[in-house]
Design a protein around this motif. Structure first.
Motif, PDB file in Angstrom:
ATOM      1  N   THR A 154      15.824   1.084  -1.788  1.00  0.00           N
ATOM      2  CA  THR A 154      14.421   1.239  -2.184  1.00  0.00           C
ATOM      3  C   THR A 154      13.512   0.333  -1.369  1.00  0.00           C
ATOM      4  O   THR A 154      12.462   0.760  -0.883  1.00  0.00           O
ATOM      5  CB  THR A 154      14.254   0.932  -3.680  1.00  0.00           C
ATOM      6  N   ASN A 155      13.920  -0.911  -1.198  1.00  0.00           N
ATOM      7  CA  ASN A 155      13.093  -1.844  -0.431  1.00  0.00           C
ATOM      8  C   ASN A 155      12.944  -1.415   1.020  1.00  0.00           C
ATOM      9  O   ASN A 155      11.864  -1.547   1.610  1.00  0.00           O
ATOM     10  CB  ASN A 155      13.691  -3.251  -0.514  1.00  0.00           C
ATOM     11  N   LEU A 156      14.002  -0.881   1.620  1.00  0.00           N
ATOM     12  CA  LEU A 156      13.921  -0.436   3.009  1.00  0.00           C
ATOM     13  C   LEU A 156      13.030   0.793   3.174  1.00  0.00           C
ATOM     14  O   LEU A 156      12.473   1.016   4.257  1.00  0.00           O
ATOM     15  CB  LEU A 156      15.319  -0.142   3.548  1.00  0.00           C
ATOM     16  N   LEU A 157      12.876   1.569   2.099  1.00  0.00           N
ATOM     17  CA  LEU A 157      12.061   2.788   2.173  1.00  0.00           C
ATOM     18  C   LEU A 157      10.649   2.594   1.614  1.00  0.00           C
ATOM     19  O   LEU A 157       9.855   3.534   1.608  1.00  0.00           O
ATOM     20  CB  LEU A 157      12.750   3.927   1.420  1.00  0.00           C
ATOM     21  N   LEU A 158      10.323   1.390   1.174  1.00  0.00           N
ATOM     22  CA  LEU A 158       9.023   1.177   0.542  1.00  0.00           C
ATOM     23  C   LEU A 158       7.851   1.472   1.477  1.00  0.00           C
ATOM     24  O   LEU A 158       6.834   2.030   1.054  1.00  0.00           O
ATOM     25  CB  LEU A 158       8.906  -0.263   0.025  1.00  0.00           C
ATOM     26  N   GLY A 159       7.993   1.099   2.731  1.00  0.00           N
ATOM     27  CA  GLY A 159       6.917   1.379   3.679  1.00  0.00           C
ATOM     28  C   GLY A 159       6.644   2.862   3.800  1.00  0.00           C
ATOM     29  O   GLY A 159       5.489   3.307   3.820  1.00  0.00           O
ATOM     30  N   LYS A 160       7.710   3.638   3.871  1.00  0.00           N
ATOM     31  CA  LYS A 160       7.573   5.094   3.966  1.00  0.00           C
ATOM     32  C   LYS A 160       6.969   5.667   2.681  1.00  0.00           C
ATOM     33  O   LYS A 160       6.118   6.571   2.729  1.00  0.00           O
ATOM     34  CB  LYS A 160       8.933   5.719   4.249  1.00  0.00           C
ATOM     35  N   LEU A 161       7.389   5.161   1.531  1.00  0.00           N
ATOM     36  CA  LEU A 161       6.859   5.628   0.254  1.00  0.00           C
ATOM     37  C   LEU A 161       5.379   5.282   0.118  1.00  0.00           C
ATOM     38  O   LEU A 161       4.566   6.109  -0.313  1.00  0.00           O
ATOM     39  CB  LEU A 161       7.657   5.011  -0.897  1.00  0.00           C
ATOM     40  N   LYS A 162       5.011   4.071   0.499  1.00  0.00           N
ATOM     41  CA  LYS A 162       3.604   3.660   0.424  1.00  0.00           C
ATOM     42  C   LYS A 162       2.737   4.515   1.345  1.00  0.00           C
ATOM     43  O   LYS A 162       1.609   4.871   0.991  1.00  0.00           O
ATOM     44  CB  LYS A 162       3.465   2.186   0.800  1.00  0.00           C
ATOM     45  N   GLY A 163       3.289   4.847   2.512  1.00  0.00           N
ATOM     46  CA  GLY A 163       2.546   5.687   3.448  1.00  0.00           C
ATOM     47  C   GLY A 163       2.435   7.130   3.012  1.00  0.00           C
ATOM     48  O   GLY A 163       1.666   7.901   3.591  1.00  0.00           O
ATOM     49  N   SER A 164       3.194   7.499   1.974  1.00  0.00           N
ATOM     50  CA  SER A 164       3.197   8.871   1.463  1.00  0.00           C
ATOM     51  C   SER A 164       2.494   8.978   0.116  1.00  0.00           C
ATOM     52  O   SER A 164       2.515  10.041  -0.510  1.00  0.00           O
ATOM     53  CB  SER A 164       4.641   9.366   1.304  1.00  0.00           C
ATOM     54  N   ALA A 165       1.913   7.883  -0.355  1.00  0.00           N
ATOM     55  CA  ALA A 165       1.326   7.837  -1.694  1.00  0.00           C
ATOM     56  C   ALA A 165       0.321   8.962  -1.920  1.00  0.00           C
ATOM     57  O   ALA A 165      -0.391   9.353  -0.974  1.00  0.00           O
ATOM     58  CB  ALA A 165       0.661   6.483  -1.915  1.00  0.00           C
ATOM     59  N   PRO A 166       0.298   9.495  -3.167  1.00  0.00           N
ATOM     60  CA  PRO A 166       1.045   9.047  -4.342  1.00  0.00           C
ATOM     61  C   PRO A 166       2.536   9.382  -4.241  1.00  0.00           C
ATOM     62  O   PRO A 166       2.896  10.494  -3.862  1.00  0.00           O
ATOM     63  CB  PRO A 166       0.385   9.799  -5.499  1.00  0.00           C
TER      64      PRO A 166
END
Length: 333
Positions: A154-166
């Motif tokens: 999860t931590n390694l993918l957080l940047g990608k998730l934040k860039g895809s928000a919501p």
């Protein structure tokens, strides 16, 4: 013949009542009809059980689904099955071994490089009450797979998730977390006599604590995270439990177990709900029992314990070390 009528009638009534009780306990289908066309979804442990049916449900709703599994052959077979069932051809298999930090980093690197966005991450994979095994990196298996592996992923993918928000993160925990306790002096069961049940409960408590602390850290990012108990289901997860240890227990307890637990299809509905429900937009840091928000165990709401667990977990997986710096830089792009 008449002497058998009463026993048969009683048996029929009991079975009928059992089926009704099974339906009551199991709950129903996801109450949300929301679709997710074009959204990219990662489901760990998706080659069987709850994970596979969660992936299937989200594929039906139009998602671009990535099945992340340890056994790539079984994962590819599950992807083919889901594509055939849903006619959604955007369902793909990727190798991910949550018992290996190296595998987790390789999987995250590939996702970061190949996927433009990641909108939904379902941390579903788990092992339950296995013998005293350890992961590739020396962690107690249940703590390592059920919690630490997903913590790093999860931590390694957080940047990608934040860039895809919501975006949304769904952590599959268990009601068993209420019996858990975080022993920071011996998280990996190196000093105590190994208790497979207590180790499982600790790992699931860790998932709820992780959800709480991650939600605090994600405030204002457009990424939410929630934990859930999907219900007790008929899956391969219980293969190490005592019920399967003998033909007698399987024969005597098996029918009762079948009557009282969910099918994998129904157990996947809460994960689906947390992933798609429009009414949950912005809801974060909560624990759900099925479709209902509930209060978790008192220790799961202890902010000090949650922060201490985060710090210790980051140290154990080398989150801030050079080993993960490449992924961190890529994720920020």
């Amino acid at each position: 013949m008449s002497r058998y009528l009463l026993p048969l009638s009683v048996l029929g009534t009991a079975l009928g009542g059992g089926v009704l009780l099974k339906d009551y306990v199991a709950g129903g289908a996801c109450p949300s009809k929301a679709t997710i066309p074009g959204k990219t979804v990662i489901v760990t442990g998706a080659n069987t059980g709850i994970g596979k049916h969660t992936a299937l449900e989200l594929a039906r709703r139009g998602g671009n689904i990535i099945l992340a599994c340890r056994d790539l052959e079984k994962c590819e077979a599950a992807a083919r099955h889901i594509r055939g069932e849903t006619l959604n051809h955007r369902v793909n298999a990727r190798h991910l071994d949550l018992a290996s930090l190296k595998s987790i980093r390789e999987f995250a690197r590939r996702i970061i490089e190949e996927e433009e966005q990641v909108h939904i991450l379902v941390n579903n994979a788990a092992v339950m009450r296995c013998p005293h095994w350890t992961t590739e990196d020396g962690f107690e298996m249940q703590f390592g797979v059920n919690y630490l592996g997903h913590f790093l992923l999860t931590n390694l993918l957080l940047g990608k998730l934040k860039g895809s928000a919501p975006a949304r993160i769904i952590n599959v925990s268990s009601l068993a977390h209420v019996a858990g306790h975080m022993d920071f002096e011996d998280l990996n069961w190196e000093k105590r006599k190994y208790d497979t049940k207590a180790a499982y409960c600790q790992s699931k408590l860790a998932v709820v604590l992780f959800t709480r602390e991650l939600s605090r850290r994600l405030q204002g990012t457009g990424v939410t995270v929630n934990a859930l108990h999907p219900g007790v289901a008929r899956t391969e997860l219980g293969r190490h439990t005592g019920m399967h240890s003998s033909a007698f227990s399987s024969f005597t307890l098996g029918p009762i177990f079948w009557l009282l637990v969910k099918s994998p299809e129904l157990a996947a509905q809460p994960s689906t709900y947390l992933a798609v429900a429009e009414e949950l937009e912005g809801v974060s840091g909560k624990y759900f029992d099925g479709f209902k928000e509930k209060s978790p165990a008192p220790e799961a709401e202890d902010e000090e314990v949650a922060r201490r667990l985060w710090a210790e977990s980051a140290r154990l997986v080398g989150l801030e070390s050079g080993a993960s710096s490449v992924e961190a830089r890529l994720a920020r792009k």
